[in-house]
Write a protein that holds these residues in place. Structure first.
Motif, mmCIF file in Angstrom:
data_model
loop_
_atom_site.group_PDB
_atom_site.id
_atom_site.type_symbol
_atom_site.label_atom_id
_atom_site.label_comp_id
_atom_site.label_asym_id
_atom_site.label_seq_id
_atom_site.Cartn_x
_atom_site.Cartn_y
_atom_site.Cartn_z
ATOM 1 N N ARG A 184 -14.928 6.729 -5.360
ATOM 2 C CA ARG A 184 -13.941 7.352 -6.199
ATOM 3 C C ARG A 184 -14.378 8.539 -7.044
ATOM 4 N NH1 ARG A 184 -11.075 2.107 -8.996
ATOM 5 N NH2 ARG A 184 -9.436 1.825 -7.139
ATOM 6 N N ALA A 206 -4.606 10.735 -2.127
ATOM 7 C CA ALA A 206 -4.284 9.647 -1.472
ATOM 8 C C ALA A 206 -5.806 8.921 -1.257
ATOM 9 C CB ALA A 206 -3.494 9.703 -0.159
ATOM 10 N N PHE A 207 -6.596 9.457 -1.159
ATOM 11 C CA PHE A 207 -7.877 8.823 -0.783
ATOM 12 C C PHE A 207 -8.421 7.955 -2.037
ATOM 13 C CE2 PHE A 207 -12.883 8.761 -0.450
ATOM 14 C CZ PHE A 207 -12.925 7.922 0.441
ATOM 15 N N LEU A 208 -8.544 6.758 -1.791
ATOM 16 C CA LEU A 208 -8.780 5.642 -2.807
ATOM 17 C C LEU A 208 -7.903 5.718 -3.906
ATOM 18 C CD1 LEU A 208 -12.734 5.972 -2.703
ATOM 19 C CD2 LEU A 208 -11.293 4.470 -1.148
ATOM 20 N N ARG A 209 -6.564 6.011 -3.723
ATOM 21 C CA ARG A 209 -5.614 6.297 -4.507
ATOM 22 C C ARG A 209 -5.832 7.661 -5.622
ATOM 23 N NH1 ARG A 209 -5.574 0.502 -5.188
ATOM 24 N NH2 ARG A 209 -4.397 -0.037 -3.755
ATOM 25 N N MET B 167 -1.260 3.534 9.374
ATOM 26 C CA MET B 167 -0.640 4.688 9.159
ATOM 27 C C MET B 167 0.763 4.771 10.378
ATOM 28 S SD MET B 167 -0.417 7.302 7.503
ATOM 29 C CE MET B 167 -2.018 7.885 6.618
ATOM 30 N N PHE B 202 3.922 3.201 -1.077
ATOM 31 C CA PHE B 202 3.232 4.466 -0.782
ATOM 32 C C PHE B 202 4.257 5.451 -0.008
ATOM 33 C CE2 PHE B 202 -0.235 6.571 2.163
ATOM 34 C CZ PHE B 202 -0.593 7.554 0.975
ATOM 35 N N LYS B 231 0.007 -0.286 -7.658
ATOM 36 C CA LYS B 231 -0.897 0.045 -6.536
ATOM 37 C C LYS B 231 -0.151 -0.125 -5.195
ATOM 38 C CE LYS B 231 -5.563 -1.248 -8.410
ATOM 39 N NZ LYS B 231 -6.475 -1.962 -8.035
ATOM 40 N N THR B 232 -0.255 0.998 -4.457
ATOM 41 C CA THR B 232 0.265 1.095 -3.183
ATOM 42 C C THR B 232 -0.516 1.708 -2.049
ATOM 43 O OG1 THR B 232 1.136 3.518 -3.325
ATOM 44 C CG2 THR B 232 2.657 1.577 -4.385
ATOM 45 N N HIS B 236 -7.349 1.220 6.202
ATOM 46 C CA HIS B 236 -7.984 1.984 7.371
ATOM 47 C C HIS B 236 -8.814 1.063 8.147
ATOM 48 C CE1 HIS B 236 -11.065 4.813 8.826
ATOM 49 N NE2 HIS B 236 -10.356 5.794 8.635
ATOM 50 N N ARG B 237 -9.144 1.442 9.304
ATOM 51 C CA ARG B 237 -9.850 0.665 10.212
ATOM 52 C C ARG B 237 -11.200 0.176 9.334
ATOM 53 N NH1 ARG B 237 -13.422 4.014 12.635
ATOM 54 N NH2 ARG B 237 -12.604 6.002 12.618
ATOM 55 N N LEU B 238 -11.537 0.907 8.730
ATOM 56 C CA LEU B 238 -12.718 0.552 8.131
ATOM 57 C C LEU B 238 -12.918 0.177 6.655
ATOM 58 C CD1 LEU B 238 -15.021 3.948 8.819
ATOM 59 C CD2 LEU B 238 -14.941 1.818 10.138
ATOM 60 N N ASN B 241 -6.910 -0.827 1.922
ATOM 61 C CA ASN B 241 -6.157 -0.076 0.638
ATOM 62 C C ASN B 241 -6.937 1.144 0.636
ATOM 63 O OD1 ASN B 241 -4.349 -2.042 0.475
ATOM 64 N ND2 ASN B 241 -5.427 -3.224 -0.989
ATOM 65 N N LEU B 242 -7.641 1.616 1.307
ATOM 66 C CA LEU B 242 -8.359 3.105 1.191
ATOM 67 C C LEU B 242 -7.398 4.168 1.009
ATOM 68 C CD1 LEU B 242 -11.439 2.450 3.463
ATOM 69 C CD2 LEU B 242 -11.214 1.752 0.977
ATOM 70 N N ILE B 243 -6.256 4.126 1.441
ATOM 71 C CA ILE B 243 -5.466 5.268 1.431
ATOM 72 C C ILE B 243 -4.089 4.927 0.590
ATOM 73 C CG2 ILE B 243 -4.069 7.075 2.745
ATOM 74 C CD1 ILE B 243 -6.036 6.469 5.223
ATOM 75 N N GLY B 244 -3.733 5.609 -0.500
ATOM 76 C CA GLY B 244 -2.603 5.026 -1.254
ATOM 77 C C GLY B 244 -2.401 6.038 -2.223
ATOM 78 N N ALA B 245 -1.593 5.267 -3.273
ATOM 79 C CA ALA B 245 -1.264 6.033 -4.568
ATOM 80 C C ALA B 245 -0.926 5.041 -6.005
ATOM 81 C CB ALA B 245 0.010 6.902 -4.330
ATOM 82 N N PHE B 246 -1.168 5.448 -6.948
ATOM 83 C CA PHE B 246 -0.711 4.745 -8.036
ATOM 84 C C PHE B 246 0.854 5.126 -8.168
ATOM 85 C CE2 PHE B 246 -5.071 4.545 -9.182
ATOM 86 C CZ PHE B 246 -5.409 3.173 -9.397
ATOM 87 N N VAL B 410 -18.033 0.398 1.345
ATOM 88 C CA VAL B 410 -16.910 1.286 1.296
ATOM 89 C C VAL B 410 -15.716 0.847 0.197
ATOM 90 C CG1 VAL B 410 -17.391 2.410 3.324
ATOM 91 C CG2 VAL B 410 -15.793 0.524 3.175
ATOM 92 N N LYS B 412 -13.664 0.458 -2.973
ATOM 93 C CA LYS B 412 -13.220 1.467 -4.127
ATOM 94 C C LYS B 412 -14.031 1.174 -5.308
ATOM 95 C CE LYS B 412 -8.911 0.698 -3.732
ATOM 96 N NZ LYS B 412 -8.639 -0.324 -2.651
#
Lengths: 452, 452
Positions: A184, A206-209, B167, B202, B231-232, B236-238, B241-246, B410, B412
């Motif tokens: 982050r 969007a990465f790590l919100r 995705m 999201f 939290k939305t 990711h395969r790794l 919730n690694l991709i998102g938005a507040f 990895v 957050k």
């Protein structure tokens, strides 16, 4: 000016050396409120309008009006001027606690402190493309790391072109960020034109919100328009920029030297947005452009620097007043609704964005004239300046009325089914954003520019 | 309390019946500022802390302190209580101009006004899955459209399961929204569990850079945790919730009747988050759970309603104080770092989220005990309550120390390379979010729960 019908007294405190942010909403029918504040000791107070409302601040030092940054301490940042003789011009985008500077000047990538002061954390991901990377990636990595051994820089090099501004390419940024174990407190840096800036910005949002990001635009288009204001996103096969976020950078660094490697067609494309600012809100700037178009096309450095600064000032002012595009900001889209239809209908990447916008502006101007909102001298001046900038003034022949209509139906400016457009109205430098126009006139414009 | 060292007078005005929003930052070393405001006529003023700072409001009506919504007019919404005998419990999430209510109660989907008041625009997209759609989609469409013929409702039905929270599935929401020509004034409605809420949220955040959305959670997990707080995101395969938005909803509507169709295993999974609130900040609630676990497992309606309300109150309070997870909010992730490793390493969807969190909480409690931060009575009580909730207290046998470590790297909550964890410390109901712990103890915990 206000009688104390409902007096309150309010005290605000925060820990020493901390700041406290508040959201203030005022709602009062005949609507005037007066606030007085006083400090127990030297400090500063900052009050920005985020929606509607006018604000007048009066103090013993005189009266200022409009958007205000009031302070009893010195808050202007003077360090840039101190540290380098080639001080950049700084245009401030005023968005409360998300304000940021735009640095404009020659040789800025040789001044590492400009970038480094805006890097958060120890890891940086530079997002660029295979055209820009060979030209400037090493220089940017050097600027990020010089005298700064704790920072590690990764990069991801995407294919160049508007057609790659989509989800699969965006995922490559996430893949790289995650594989590199960015956290982050990382910073994303967009190095390239508008496509790179839009994708990198959305990835940062969007990465790590949400992580920090910095814009280093290398095209006129990105320098005068897309890198400023926080619009980020990607295209969908059915329309441009339909997926994205409002997400502001930490700073925008415009090194005008990067334009030395810009192809002529890209230069002209960027000038379409410069011309737009004149038409929608800055007649004086438009007149300056009419006098200096030859210098701009010949890449005269001081003419380009002036055009970039004046464009950024216009954009920064609009964005500060209306970040999320509830009204005013939409006027920056003059010609873009028609232009997006061209880009989508004709295939992303066939025409450059500014070329499509130029043809779109001609269509918007045509429609404004048919509505009787402007006189024909403006129509002629627009045609003339676009010609001198070697920009198209008609859409591609392959475009049909139906292609325009189907793309315009999913435009972001449609509200409750009604398409609102930016049209010129009144003397040069004035426009409206409206859904209140005769539908037949829109049809007339479309038919006059399309064979079928 | 403050001397008038730097007096200013400030007046604010807006058009009749409009509101004006301002962002106010106060920065003053010994830090006390006083503001007085007065209205020319009846109106309201709302001042919320968005960062740091304490605020005390005093008026002739007495003194209130803490987070404030002050008004000289009546602004409390009373219509819910007026319109229906089965008035829902309302928990407010206080986030300044993004505040919203959580409605909790039985039969709320039969009260169309609750939903309709939060719908913006004329078009609604309900996002749900193939398990929930046959049960509740018609009911929700009815609630949205009853007596409201101007609204058109589209729906998109996604496959059910955590493994679809990625995705490709998200793109199906965008495809449907764009094909249905939804515009900026549309509303997305999430109908389902946490996966649906996270993806729909999201999608709403990113579609046209943000449209309104409403949460209708139908699982205990979503009702007590994921639907509240904005939290939305997607996996990711790794990592999770690694991709998102507040991105905050307009409201959360919890109709407890939807739990009647919830499988037992899902019920238990949700209770893991309920137990979490007790452990991190509400010892009294934990004690209530110890007494009432049997009633909860037997789906006693009043016990479930109480557990949901109390959980939402805890979450709303934490989110109001720290929306973007700069510190406090991270404590809601007790057991989640270990849990995410289980979900990712073991394959999304093998274990339910709450099951992984339960095992993760046991690991966090074990580590807290090894650090000497809690006494063993807490360890025993946690084991005991999880057992009674039929939740696992060890990770799956297939998990290895390496699997934990690679996913945790990895997470957050890693900052500048350092993994911060939520650990219990002190008496029941107290925790810390810290990177300041002995790495060897983390290793000991991992080795004690893994065969290799």
């Amino acid at each position: 000016m206000a009688s104390a019908a409902n007096p309150f007294s309010l005290s605000v405190s925060s820990k020493p050396n901390n700041s406290a942010d508040f959201f203030l909403r005022v709602q009062s029918p005949p609507n005037s409120v007066s606030l007085q504040y006083s400090f127990a000791s030297p400090g500063s107070i900052e009050l920005n309008s985020s929606r509607g409302g006018n604000l007048v601040l009066s103090s013993s030092r005189g009266v200022r009006s409009g958007r205000i940054r009031a302070s009893s301490a010195q808050v202007m940042d003077q360090s840039v001027a101190k540290t380098d003789a080639r001080a950049p011009t700084v245009v401030e985008v005023d968005l409360g606690n998300r304000s940021y500077p735009i640095y404009i000047g020659s040789g800025l990538l040789d001044q590492p402190h400009l970038l480094q002061r805006h890097v958060h954390g120890k890891r940086v991901l530079v997002v660029t493309n295979n055209t820009v990377a060979p030209l400037y990636l090493d220089k940017v990595v050097e600027a990020l790391t010089q005298g700064n051994p704790n920072v590690s820089v990764e990069s991801v090099i995407l294919p160049d072109g508007e057609k790659y501004k989509q989800m699969d390419t965006l995922m490559k940024i996430f893949d790289k960020a995650i594989e590199s174990r960015l956290d982050r407190r990382s910073t994303f840096v967009a190095l390239g034109g508008g496509v790179i800036g839009d994708m990198c910005g959305f990835a940062a949002a969007a990465f790590l919100r949400g992580v920090n990001f910095i814009q280093i635009p290398t095209t006129v288009m990105a320098q005068v328009d897309s890198s400023v204001g926080g619009k980020t996103g990607i295209n969908h096969r059915l329309g441009k920029n339909l997926i994205g976020a409002f997400y502001q950078p930490q700073c925008v660094l415009i090194d005008t030297d990067t334009l030395n490697t810009l192809p002529d067609r890209e230069l002209a494309s960027g000038l379409a947005e410069v011309i737009k600012y004149g038409l929608i809100r800055d007649a004086e700037f438009f007149e300056w452009q009419e006098k200096n178009m030859q210098a701009l096309m010949a890449r005269d450095p001081s003419a380009l620097a002036y055009a970039i600064r004046r464009s950024c000032e216009n954009k920064a002012e609009v964005v500060s007043l209306d970040e999320k595009e509830s009204g005013l900001r939409a006027t920056l889209n003059l010609g873009h609704t028609f232009g997006h239809a061209i880009e989508t209908g004709f295939g992303y990447g066939q025409w450059l964005h500014g070329e499509a916008v130029a043809a779109g502006m001609v269509m918007a101007v045509d429609m404004s004239y048919r509505l009787g909102w402007i006189d024909d001298s403006i129509v002629k001046r627009v045609d003339n300046i676009l010609q001198r900038a070697k920009l198209p003034s008609t859409p591609p022949e392959a475009m049909t009325v139906e292609m325009f209509k189907s793309v315009m139906a999913v435009d972001k400016k449609v509200a409750d089914g009604l398409l609102r457009l930016i049209l010129l109205k009144g003397p040069l430098g004035n426009c409206v954003f409206t859904g209140d126009y005769d539908r037949k006139i829109l049809d007339e414009t479309l038919h006059s520019f399309c064979k079928s």
